[in-house]
Write a protein that holds these residues in place. Structure first.
Motif, PDB file in Angstrom:
ATOM      1  N   PRO A 182       0.824  -1.192   0.000  1.00 32.78           N
ATOM      2  CA  PRO A 182       0.000   0.000   0.000  1.00 32.78           C
ATOM      3  C   PRO A 182       0.864   1.250   0.000  1.00 32.78           C
ATOM      4  N   LYS A 183       0.206   2.401  -0.086  1.00 30.81           N
ATOM      5  CA  LYS A 183       0.930   3.677  -0.071  1.00 30.81           C
ATOM      6  C   LYS A 183       1.729   3.789   1.214  1.00 30.81           C
ATOM      7  N   ARG A 184       3.022   4.188   1.106  1.00 28.85           N
ATOM      8  CA  ARG A 184       3.930   4.114   2.237  1.00 28.85           C
ATOM      9  C   ARG A 184       4.193   5.471   2.849  1.00 28.85           C
ATOM     10  N   TRP A 185       4.274   5.507   4.175  1.00 30.87           N
ATOM     11  CA  TRP A 185       4.661   6.734   4.856  1.00 30.87           C
ATOM     12  C   TRP A 185       6.111   6.674   5.307  1.00 30.87           C
ATOM     13  N   VAL A 186       6.770   5.528   5.142  1.00 27.00           N
ATOM     14  CA  VAL A 186       8.206   5.391   5.381  1.00 27.00           C
ATOM     15  C   VAL A 186       8.821   4.723   4.160  1.00 27.00           C
ATOM     16  N   SER A 187       9.903   5.263   3.643  1.00 24.79           N
ATOM     17  CA  SER A 187      10.502   4.732   2.420  1.00 24.79           C
ATOM     18  C   SER A 187      11.143   3.373   2.660  1.00 24.79           C
ATOM     19  N   GLN A 188      11.383   2.646   1.557  1.00 25.02           N
ATOM     20  CA  GLN A 188      12.076   1.364   1.665  1.00 25.02           C
ATOM     21  C   GLN A 188      13.476   1.552   2.234  1.00 25.02           C
ATOM     22  N   LYS A 189      14.125   2.642   1.839  1.00 18.27           N
ATOM     23  CA  LYS A 189      15.485   2.880   2.314  1.00 18.27           C
ATOM     24  C   LYS A 189      15.521   2.968   3.830  1.00 18.27           C
ATOM     25  N   ASN A 190      14.605   3.766   4.399  1.00 17.83           N
ATOM     26  CA  ASN A 190      14.580   3.908   5.849  1.00 17.83           C
ATOM     27  C   ASN A 190      14.111   2.635   6.538  1.00 17.83           C
ATOM     28  N   SER A 191      13.228   1.892   5.877  1.00 15.72           N
ATOM     29  CA  SER A 191      12.779   0.624   6.451  1.00 15.72           C
ATOM     30  C   SER A 191      13.932  -0.367   6.560  1.00 15.72           C
ATOM     31  N   ILE A 192      14.813  -0.380   5.549  1.00 15.60           N
ATOM     32  CA  ILE A 192      15.962  -1.283   5.580  1.00 15.60           C
ATOM     33  C   ILE A 192      16.910  -0.898   6.709  1.00 15.60           C
ATOM     34  N   VAL A 193      17.164   0.392   6.850  1.00 13.35           N
ATOM     35  CA  VAL A 193      18.041   0.859   7.930  1.00 13.35           C
ATOM     36  C   VAL A 193      17.452   0.502   9.286  1.00 13.35           C
ATOM     37  N   ALA A 194      16.134   0.763   9.450  1.00 13.58           N
ATOM     38  CA  ALA A 194      15.478   0.445  10.715  1.00 13.58           C
ATOM     39  C   ALA A 194      15.503  -1.050  10.988  1.00 13.58           C
ATOM     40  N   PHE A 195      15.225  -1.845   9.952  1.00 15.97           N
ATOM     41  CA  PHE A 195      15.210  -3.299  10.108  1.00 15.97           C
ATOM     42  C   PHE A 195      16.570  -3.824  10.543  1.00 15.97           C
ATOM     43  N   SER A 196      17.615  -3.400   9.836  1.00 21.51           N
ATOM     44  CA  SER A 196      18.959  -3.867  10.161  1.00 21.51           C
ATOM     45  C   SER A 196      19.350  -3.458  11.575  1.00 21.51           C
ATOM     46  N   SER A 197      19.005  -2.246  11.970  1.00 18.53           N
ATOM     47  CA  SER A 197      19.372  -1.752  13.292  1.00 18.53           C
ATOM     48  C   SER A 197      18.663  -2.534  14.392  1.00 18.53           C
ATOM     49  N   ILE A 198      17.362  -2.777  14.219  1.00 13.22           N
ATOM     50  CA  ILE A 198      16.604  -3.521  15.234  1.00 13.22           C
ATOM     51  C   ILE A 198      17.098  -4.959  15.327  1.00 13.22           C
ATOM     52  N   ALA A 199      17.435  -5.552  14.168  1.00  9.47           N
ATOM     53  CA  ALA A 199      17.934  -6.929  14.168  1.00  9.47           C
ATOM     54  C   ALA A 199      19.248  -7.048  14.937  1.00  9.47           C
ATOM     55  N   ILE A 200      20.140  -6.091  14.730  1.00  6.96           N
ATOM     56  CA  ILE A 200      21.404  -6.110  15.461  1.00  6.96           C
ATOM     57  C   ILE A 200      21.173  -5.812  16.942  1.00  6.96           C
ATOM     58  N   ALA A 201      20.183  -4.965  17.250  1.00  4.94           N
ATOM     59  CA  ALA A 201      19.856  -4.657  18.649  1.00  4.94           C
ATOM     60  C   ALA A 201      19.368  -5.897  19.386  1.00  4.94           C
ATOM     61  N   LEU A 202      18.763  -6.824  18.650  1.00  5.71           N
ATOM     62  CA  LEU A 202      18.279  -8.068  19.258  1.00  5.71           C
ATOM     63  C   LEU A 202      19.408  -8.828  19.942  1.00  5.71           C
ATOM     64  N   TYR A 203      20.568  -8.906  19.281  1.00  8.77           N
ATOM     65  CA  TYR A 203      21.719  -9.587  19.884  1.00  8.77           C
ATOM     66  C   TYR A 203      22.212  -8.844  21.113  1.00  8.77           C
ATOM     67  N   GLY A 204      22.282  -7.524  21.030  1.00  2.59           N
ATOM     68  CA  GLY A 204      22.716  -6.739  22.178  1.00  2.59           C
ATOM     69  C   GLY A 204      21.785  -6.896  23.359  1.00  2.59           C
ATOM     70  N   TYR A 205      20.482  -7.010  23.078  1.00  2.00           N
ATOM     71  CA  TYR A 205      19.507  -7.168  24.158  1.00  2.00           C
ATOM     72  C   TYR A 205      19.779  -8.434  24.960  1.00  2.00           C
TER      73      TYR A 205
END
Length: 550
Positions: A22-45
């Motif tokens: 659907p129409k996006r309010w967050v770009s794919q570029k920012n979604s990739i950055v957010a996804f990668s960051s949260i995934a790496i944060a999982l290990y730190g948690y």
């Protein structure tokens, strides 16, 4: 989220897997950055979570162990064995099924492992929370299953991220993700400390709540991954040209998508069609043996810095400096907070100073810090025989400084290098080997560290001073500078090393890989008819971040 969302943008084309978002309010570029960051944060948690779970009295009773039992280290370290197996499985899936599908499977595995940990001994059986040893067994199983998922994520996320970043910003992108890793560690420790203060070390919920809250991470990631593109490089390697074009349009617009597509397609055709397997990477005569040894030693040397132990056993280390339990836990929280903030320097410097220089300088600084900690620990425990505020403060300052040095110089660099030195056909396997060695090395460190607390006391710091000295020497002699160069340019180092019969960096190709390349290299290449600086090549960005300040 480390980057602010951009303004709304028009609908993107269909996802490579066939769905129409659907129409996006967050770009794919920012979604990739957010996804990668949260995934790496999982290990730190997980690291921050276990640091105080290990000292909870209810947890120790439920597991049927004492605070100084070797099983404390076993429960923590067995997770890393799961990580190395998960890395092997996930990297194979990443090559055969795609980066996205591999990551998705790992996320669901993480959910299951976390639930098993939470359920251990939750309902007494015949008034026995230990379940006659079953609680500890279920916790061990949960830790292994969690490791399978997180290890797979750690193996595929750096590859996925690096394949969507420009050469001059790969380090910056990954260092920002690892800042999120420390953010996860900080959040976990803060929640754990809060629950301990409110509920007490005798409460089972003081350790169960931080465990189950981890569920937030994989479920958020499962939601985000549905809108992410597959790696265009992987799609091209599978001859899915139309899908690769759609992914590039969603990332970069239709005009430049065709330019990127042509360049990536040419790069794929230039690479060998030979299937690269693990035997080729581990065989002395294999074409990828040399880069594999650089990868292996990078992870071993990172483990030898001792910071896997500091992350997991932070409070116990501050106790070695003379602090009581309450003060040690509070000081650990301060240390992790500064750790998180210092990662800003890491992502600002990694593409400026380079990977090699940071690691060599970092090892020297860490060796000095740990030697000072050994002296201060000896003064606190053997000379004064009682807590000394001056020693505690000085020791804490040195430990905080050493934490900052590690974060800036060593945390992200060894994860970045494997994504930069292999051809596409071996990049996922190389990243997997990196996770495998990380798992084995950290298993050893986190298993042996509690024994070091019990038997070596402050002499453990001197051991880390010596291992850091070795790590710095090896890096200076054998690890090439991979920053600022394309994947193909970095492979030239290994070709030259084979032809010249030496792995010593200063002897290979006239010492060209001792440092970052000159900034005018792209211009010179353009004059020679090679890649122009403003052409859509390996050096052009796929992920232009909307905020360079992070």
């Amino acid at each position: 989220m480390p980057f602010p969302p951009p303004p709304p943008e028009p609908d993107s084309p269909s996802d490579p897997n066939g769905s129409s978002p659907p129409k996006r309010w967050v770009s794919q570029k920012n979604s990739i950055v957010a996804f990668s960051s949260i995934a790496i944060a999982l290990y730190g948690y997980d690291q921050g979570m276990m640091s105080l779970v290990n000292t909870n009295y209810s947890y120790l009773r439920t597991m049927g162990i004492s605070g100084d039992s070797s099983m404390v280290g076993v429960i923590v370290s067995v997770y890393y064995l799961g990580c190395l197996v998960g890395a092997i499985i996930a990297s194979d899936w990443a090559d055969k099924k795609g980066r996205k599908r591999s990551i998705n499977a790992c996320l669901y595995t993480t959910v299951v492992g976390n639930i098993l940990m939470f359920m251990s001994g939750i309902i007494p059986w015949k008034s026995d929370n230990t379940w006659r040893g079953g609680s500890c067994a279920l916790m061990l199983i949960g830790r292994v299953v969690l490791g399978l998922g997180v290890g797979g994520i750690d193996a595929t996320i750096p590859v996925y991220s690096s394949e969507l970043s420009k050469d001059g910003a790969r380090g910056r992108a990954l260092a920002k993700e690892f800042q999120a890793n420390i953010g996860g560690l900080l959040v976990a420790f803060g929640l754990n400390l809060l629950s301990t203060r409110l509920l007490g070390k005798e409460s089972q919920w003081a350790w169960r709540l931080p465990i189950i809250i981890m569920q937030v991470f994989p479920w958020v990631l499962i939601f985000i991954i549905k809108r992410l593109p597959e790696s265009p490089r992987w799609l091209i390697s599978e001859d899915r040209i139309d899908d690769a074009r759609k992914a590039l349009i969603g990332l970069h617009g239709e005009v430049q998508a065709d330019e990127f597509l042509d360049e990536f397609h040419r790069a794929q055709q230039e690479e060998s069609d030979e299937q690269i397997g693990y035997l080729d990477m581990l065989n002395w005569n294999g074409s990828q043996f040399h880069p594999t040894m650089v990868t292996v030693m990078g992870q071993i040397n990172q483990a030898l810095t001792g910071y896997g132990a500091v992350s997991v056993y932070g409070p116990q280390i501050f106790e070695l400096l003379g602090w009581d339990v309450l003060a040690a836990e509070n000081t650990t929280l301060i240390n992790y907070t500064i750790y998180f903030m210092m990662m800003v320097i890491a992502w600002m410097s990694i593409d400026v100073l380079g990977r090699r220089k940071l690691m060599v300088w970092g090892s020297g600084g860490l060796a000095i810090c740990f030697a000072l900690l050994a002296v201060l620990g000896g003064l606190a425990l053997d000379l004064f025989h009682e807590p000394s505020l001056i020693i505690e403060i000085l020791g804490s300052i040195v430990l905080v400084v050493s934490t900052a040095i590690f974060g800036i110089c060593w945390l992200a660099t060894v994860w970045l290098i494997p994504t930069e030195i292999y051809p596409s056909g071996a990049r996922a396997q190389g990243s997997a080997i990196s996770v495998i060695i990380w798992g084995l090395a950290n298993f050893a460190v986190t298993f042996l560290t509690p024994l070091g607390f019990n038997y070596l006391k402050y002499w453990l710091f001197l051991v880390f001073a010596m291992t850091n000295t070795f790590a710095g020497w090896w890096t200076w002699r054998y690890s090439p500078e991979t920053g600022g160069r394309s994947f193909e340019e970095n492979q030239e180092f290994f070709v030259s090393a084979r032809e010249e019969g030496s792995w010593v960096v200063k002897k290979v190709d006239g010492g060209k890989f001792l440092r970052m390349p000159p900034k005018q290299q792209d211009v010179a290449n353009a004059e020679d008819g090679e890649i122009a600086k403003d052409d859509p090549t390996e050096t052009a960005p796929l992920l232009e971040q909307h905020s360079e300040s992070g």
